[in-house]
Design an enzyme around this catalytic site. Structure first.
Site, PDB file in Angstrom:
ATOM      1  CG  ASP A   1      -4.991   6.795  -2.931  1.00  0.00           C
ATOM      2  OD1 ASP A   1      -3.990   6.770  -2.101  1.00  0.00           O
ATOM      3  OD2 ASP A   1      -6.152   6.174  -2.828  1.00  0.00           O
TER       4      ASP A   1
ATOM      5  CG  ASP B   1      -1.913   1.143   1.157  1.00  0.00           C
ATOM      6  OD1 ASP B   1      -2.145   1.928   0.202  1.00  0.00           O
ATOM      7  OD2 ASP B   1      -2.692   0.860   2.132  1.00  0.00           O
ATOM      8  CB  SER B   2       0.970   4.352  -1.960  1.00  0.00           C
ATOM      9  OG  SER B   2      -0.562   4.789  -1.586  1.00  0.00           O
ATOM     10  N   GLY B   3       0.659   4.208   1.590  1.00  0.00           N
ATOM     11  CA  GLY B   3       0.653   5.027   2.547  1.00  0.00           C
ATOM     12  C   GLY B   3      -0.405   6.055   2.485  1.00  0.00           C
ATOM     13  N   GLY B   4      -1.310   6.049   1.455  1.00  0.00           N
ATOM     14  CA  GLY B   4      -2.184   7.029   1.400  1.00  0.00           C
ATOM     15  C   GLY B   4      -3.188   7.022   2.632  1.00  0.00           C
TER      16      GLY B   4
ATOM     17  CG  HIS C   1      -9.868 -19.932  13.554  1.00  0.00           C
ATOM     18  ND1 HIS C   1     -10.559 -21.028  12.709  1.00  0.00           N
ATOM     19  CD2 HIS C   1     -10.942 -19.040  13.358  1.00  0.00           C
ATOM     20  CE1 HIS C   1     -11.656 -20.844  12.510  1.00  0.00           C
ATOM     21  NE2 HIS C   1     -12.184 -19.530  12.959  1.00  0.00           N
TER      22      HIS C   1
ATOM     23  CG  ASP D   1      -6.021  -5.034   2.034  1.00  0.00           C
ATOM     24  OD1 ASP D   1      -5.494  -4.279   3.115  1.00  0.00           O
ATOM     25  OD2 ASP D   1      -6.421  -4.244   0.977  1.00  0.00           O
TER      26      ASP D   1
ATOM     27  N   GLY E   1     -11.237   3.938  -0.929  1.00  0.00           N
ATOM     28  CA  GLY E   1     -11.828   4.801  -0.430  1.00  0.00           C
ATOM     29  C   GLY E   1     -13.317   4.330   0.040  1.00  0.00           C
TER      30      GLY E   1
ATOM     31  CD  GLN F   1      -9.618   7.038  -3.222  1.00  0.00           C
ATOM     32  OE1 GLN F   1     -10.877   7.009  -2.547  1.00  0.00           O
ATOM     33  NE2 GLN F   1      -8.919   6.262  -2.656  1.00  0.00           N
TER      34      GLN F   1
END
Length: 376
Positions: A146, A92-95, A340, A271, A221, A194
């Protein structure tokens, strides 16, 4: 990276495919355990691979940039070598992390200025340096930078935010295409759709993203405060436009029911921190519904955690034993619950794939949603 669309459900938009990367093949639909800081919380890599049967995991640009730092990752040869995971990784880009730091960040055309949650130090993420950071991390799939718009944003804010995201996306592709991978294998850049909960903005964003002809596309988003039905509506709007011959990744979603509803609408990749986070708090997901293992009713229940045995812990340990471990805050309890839940999520998407291939997804999904809604 390549994507082969293998099967389409005859009654819905559900599909089964095959993503091929230089670190391995991924069967879709797929759930990706979240390894934010280079590890999936409370779970060994061997357990992820041999028992949970994860095919791809996530890392996070924001957290890995702060600790251990890009210099360390470059010295070792990337995240795969650092955490000993030899299958595909997505970063993930950190947005979203920058979005969640609303009290400690400033957005401007250049990028996002923020203060570290660790020590308060000031940093700047731009589309360019976020691409460079993800080159250094070495993920097989990297995400565009983004702004993750709040789910309750008004139309004017959402429109302005989308404009910024699209200008940043152009800069991401320019930087990505002008640089080379650092560790001898190819990387793929996924753009992110988005547009908040507004159909016209989502449609515009999906068309803009589709024109990039990327290896895959993401939907961001969502599950950030908007009603669940609105999330499903936005998925339908977007997936009607995104190319069918590329994988579609719904970011940060969600419950087992969310996954099945999104698969029915044509999503391929997921995810979420829910299986591990909720597991650490005593919530177990099973095919018959959810269990709060903290409840006293499980105190003397010596039956297996889950009779379906999605992982080795399901038959090795009883509900009573896990109830005890969670109540006394024993670390092993967190590990058992996490294993689990992750194994169950991976079972769920693999079973969805099997049902799609067998042309029985729609009826199976309906019965599963009914079961998953139970609180045991």
């Amino acid at each position: 990276m390549t994507f082969e669309l293998q099967y389409n459900d005859i009654q819905s938009n559900a599909r089964a495919g095959l993503i091929t990367t230089e670190h391995g093949v991924i069967e879709t639909p797929i759930f990706m355990p979240v390894g934010t800081q280079g590890s999936v919380k409370a779970v060994h890599m061997t357990e992820l691979q041999e028992d949970i049967h994860a095919e791809i995991i996530l890392g996070n640009t924001y957290h890995l940039y702060l600790r251990p730092g890009i210099q360390i990752l470059e010295q070792v040869g990337g995240l795969h070598k650092f955490n000993s995971w030899n299958k595909p990784i997505l970063t993930d880009s950190g947005g979203f992390q920058v979005f969640s730091l609303s009290e400690n960040r400033k957005l401007r055309e250049e990028g996002a200025e923020f203060r570290s949650h660790i020590d308060g130090s000031k940093h700047l993420f731009t589309p360019e340096n976020v691409m460079d950071i993800q080159r250094s991390i070495g993920a097989d799939i990297v995400m565009a930078f983004d702004e993750c718009c709040p789910g309750d944003a008004d139309y004017d804010y959402a429109k302005k935010s989308l404009g910024l995201t699209e200008r940043w996306l152009d800069r991401c592709f320019k930087q990505f295409n002008s640089t080379e991978p650092k560790y001898g294998y190819k990387q793929s850049l996924f753009p992110i759709v988005q547009g908040c909960v507004y159909p016209d903005l989502r449609k515009k964003a999906a068309e803009f993203v589709a024109e990039k002809n990327a290896d895959g596309n993401a939907i961001g988003g969502l599950a950030v405060g908007e009603p669940t039905e609105k999330m499903y509506e936005m998925i339908e709007v977007v997936n009607a436009i995104l190319p069918k011959d590329k994988p579609r990744y719904l970011m940060g979603v969600g419950t087992p029911i969310n996954l099945l509803e999104a698969i029915e609408r044509g999503v391929d990749m997921f995810d979420c921190i829910m299986p591990t986070r909720n597991g650490r708090n005593g919530q177990l997901f099973t095919r018959f519904g959810t269990i709060n293992i903290r409840n006293k009713k499980w105190e003397n229940d010596f039956s297996p955690i889950d009779s379906d045995a999605h992982s080795f812990v399901d038959t090795l340990y009883s509900k009573a034993y896990l109830h005890h471990l969670i109540k006394v805050e024993e670390i092993l309890g967190l590990q058992i619950a996490s294993i689990h839940n992750l194994a169950f999520y991976l079972w769920l998407v693999k079973e969805a794939r099997r049902q799609i291939i067998g042309s029985n997804f729609t009826s199976w999904k309906k019965s599963m949603v009914d079961q998953l809604s139970n609180r045991l």
